[in-house]
Write a protein that holds these residues in place. Structure first.
Motif, mmCIF file in Angstrom:
data_model
loop_
_atom_site.group_PDB
_atom_site.id
_atom_site.type_symbol
_atom_site.label_atom_id
_atom_site.label_comp_id
_atom_site.label_asym_id
_atom_site.label_seq_id
_atom_site.Cartn_x
_atom_site.Cartn_y
_atom_site.Cartn_z
ATOM 1 N N ALA A 127 0.844 -1.193 0.000
ATOM 2 C CA ALA A 127 0.000 0.000 0.000
ATOM 3 C C ALA A 127 0.878 1.240 0.000
ATOM 4 N N PHE A 128 0.509 2.229 -0.829
ATOM 5 C CA PHE A 128 1.210 3.500 -0.920
ATOM 6 C C PHE A 128 0.288 4.594 -0.379
ATOM 7 N N ALA A 158 -0.804 -0.502 -4.309
ATOM 8 C CA ALA A 158 -1.918 0.354 -4.695
ATOM 9 C C ALA A 158 -1.822 1.682 -3.950
ATOM 10 N N VAL A 159 -2.156 2.766 -4.641
ATOM 11 C CA VAL A 159 -2.081 4.099 -4.050
ATOM 12 C C VAL A 159 -3.358 4.392 -3.264
ATOM 13 N N LEU A 160 -3.188 4.902 -2.048
ATOM 14 C CA LEU A 160 -4.304 5.302 -1.195
ATOM 15 C C LEU A 160 -4.245 6.815 -0.999
ATOM 16 N N ASP A 161 -5.406 7.448 -0.923
ATOM 17 C CA ASP A 161 -5.417 8.889 -0.679
ATOM 18 C C ASP A 161 -5.197 9.177 0.805
ATOM 19 N N ALA A 162 -5.272 10.461 1.184
ATOM 20 C CA ALA A 162 -4.998 10.855 2.570
ATOM 21 C C ALA A 162 -5.955 10.222 3.562
ATOM 22 N N ASP A 163 -7.130 9.802 3.078
ATOM 23 C CA ASP A 163 -8.127 9.161 3.945
ATOM 24 C C ASP A 163 -8.036 7.645 3.930
ATOM 25 N N GLU A 175 -4.881 2.910 -9.160
ATOM 26 C CA GLU A 175 -3.552 3.429 -9.460
ATOM 27 C C GLU A 175 -2.523 2.609 -8.690
ATOM 28 N N MET A 176 -1.509 2.143 -9.403
ATOM 29 C CA MET A 176 -0.478 1.309 -8.801
ATOM 30 C C MET A 176 0.895 1.905 -9.084
ATOM 31 N N ARG A 177 1.749 1.906 -8.074
ATOM 32 C CA ARG A 177 3.076 2.485 -8.225
ATOM 33 C C ARG A 177 4.139 1.509 -7.731
#
Length: 395
Positions: A127-128, A158-163, A175-177
């Motif tokens: 998790a990002f 997988a990219v996670l937002d601030a929440d 979105e994957m990084r």
């Protein structure tokens, strides 16, 4: 290759191939020690760096030779024929580092010394968490091939937002990084107790809430490189395929060479002559050689076509990508069949630990377990060829 020499003339493909051939005796001699310690020896790693082979695929802007996809296949084949474990470690580091160098904003700084490479997984198993200036990365990973001599360990997620909610791209997919994390900030957990490819350092590892600046990450399926040749514009899968295809071809070639030499002197109990004089062996050796050469021809044709498309258009069709993926899986399956035949005909000689045919057998069986060459390759390619693609396809 030291930092002082990375600015010199870029070696040609023939130069690099000649250097790879020149390392054959060293790789052969070091293979047993690599198996024993579980990773490529320092002697081999230094030779690969000093020769420029470790950075052959990197963009020229980062000190590499920027070898195209066909040339990469040939280099991986040559090294893997000498020692499959060293070949696997090399291709894992060479391809992951090349892609990081093409797509990461901070790459010129990261790889400036000519001796810093990456190892580890791109698979999005972590998790990002988005934070100011980058991401906090966490995850559990496996198969850090080449970890014994890597400066950075790769981690995908997988990219996670601030929440903490998953972020989706314009294509509707998460979105994957991928991040390059200094080795000291990664927990390397061992766990590489296996039948084959023992010398690759493909251990388990974990990342626990490590901050990574945005410039040391890239989008997993991006086709918009910041630097490098046209091969980088067609995505991560074709370059990964070059590594796996070249590796399988190299191991298969080595096994055929070994059984050909052994057959000249091996006379099994009750046989009237050595293997090489027997028509049944001659017939089967001819069949296996033809299978290898046909698989190799398919690989070189598929990679030549996709490189030509990249050179001409800066892009490649799904059909070209499907050919690359299937040729790679096909070559790996053919190699496994041919090598098992070589091992069986090697009899008691091949049975013994340390014999090249035993090592080829163990290593190809390990290589066939990789998800990159499993049955899904054929399924996805057939969906393209049958015009049944719906939505996003990663080829």
């Amino acid at each position: 290759m030291t930092a002082a020499t990375t600015t010199g003339p870029t070696p040609s493909t023939e130069d690099l191939l000649e250097r790879a051939r020149g390392l054959r005796s060293l790789l052969v001699d070091q293979a047993t020690e690599s198996d024993r310690t579980g990773h490529m020896t320092a002697t081999v790693a230094d030779a690969l760096f000093d020769s420029g082979l470790m950075t052959a695929a990197l963009p020229r802007a980062c000190g590499g030779a920027e070898a195209d996809l066909v040339d990469q296949v040939l280099l991986f084949e040559e090294l893997s024929a000498a020692d499959p474990s060293a070949g696997w470690s090399h291709m894992a580091c060479a391809t992951s580092t090349a892609f990081a160098a093409a797509f990461m904003a901070d790459a010129t700084e990261m790889f400036a010394d000519g001796r810093s490479v990456c190892a580890g997984q791109f698979a999005p198993r972590g998790a990002f968490q988005t934070v100011d200036g980058g991401y906090r990365v966490s995850g559990q990973y496996g198969f850090a091939s080449g970890s014994g001599h890597a400066a950075y360990i790769m981690a995908g997620g997988a990219v996670l937002d601030a929440d903490g909610e998953m972020v989706f791209g314009d294509n509707g997919m998460p979105e994957m990084r991928v991040a390059a994390i200094p080795r000291a900030e990664v927990v390397l957990a061992g766990g590489w107790d296996v039948l084959g490819l023992r010398g690759t350092g493909s251990q388990d590892y974990s990342v626990d809430d490590v901050f990574v600046p945005t410039g040391r990450t890239f989008e997993l399926f991006s086709e918009s490189p910041l630097r490098g040749g046209p091969q980088f514009s067609i995505g991560i899968m074709p370059m990964t395929s070059a590594g796996h295809a070249g590796w399988a071809l190299g191991v298969c070639r080595r096994a055929l060479d070994e059984i050909a030499e052994l057959a000249k002197v091996k006379q099994r109990m009750g046989a009237a002559d050595v293997l090489a004089a027997q028509q049944l062996f001659q017939k089967e050796f001819g069949e296996r050689t033809a299978q290898f050469r046909a698989a190799r021809a398919y690989v070189l044709d598929a990679f030549g076509a996709i490189q030509a498309a990249a050179d001409a258009d800066g892009a490649a069709t799904l059909e070209r990508k499907a050919d690359v993926r299937v040729s790679t899986t096909h070559a790996t399956r053919v190699a496994a069949d041919v090598i098992l035949w070589c091992y069986r005909l090697g009899g008691g000689d091949a049975l013994r630990d340390g014999h090249p045919l035993q090592r080829c057998m163990r290593d190809i069986l390990a290589g066939t377990q990789h998800i990159f060459v499993d049955d899904s390759t054929y399924v996805t390619a057939s969906q393209v060829w049958l015009d049944r693609v719906e939505g996003f396809v990663s080829l």
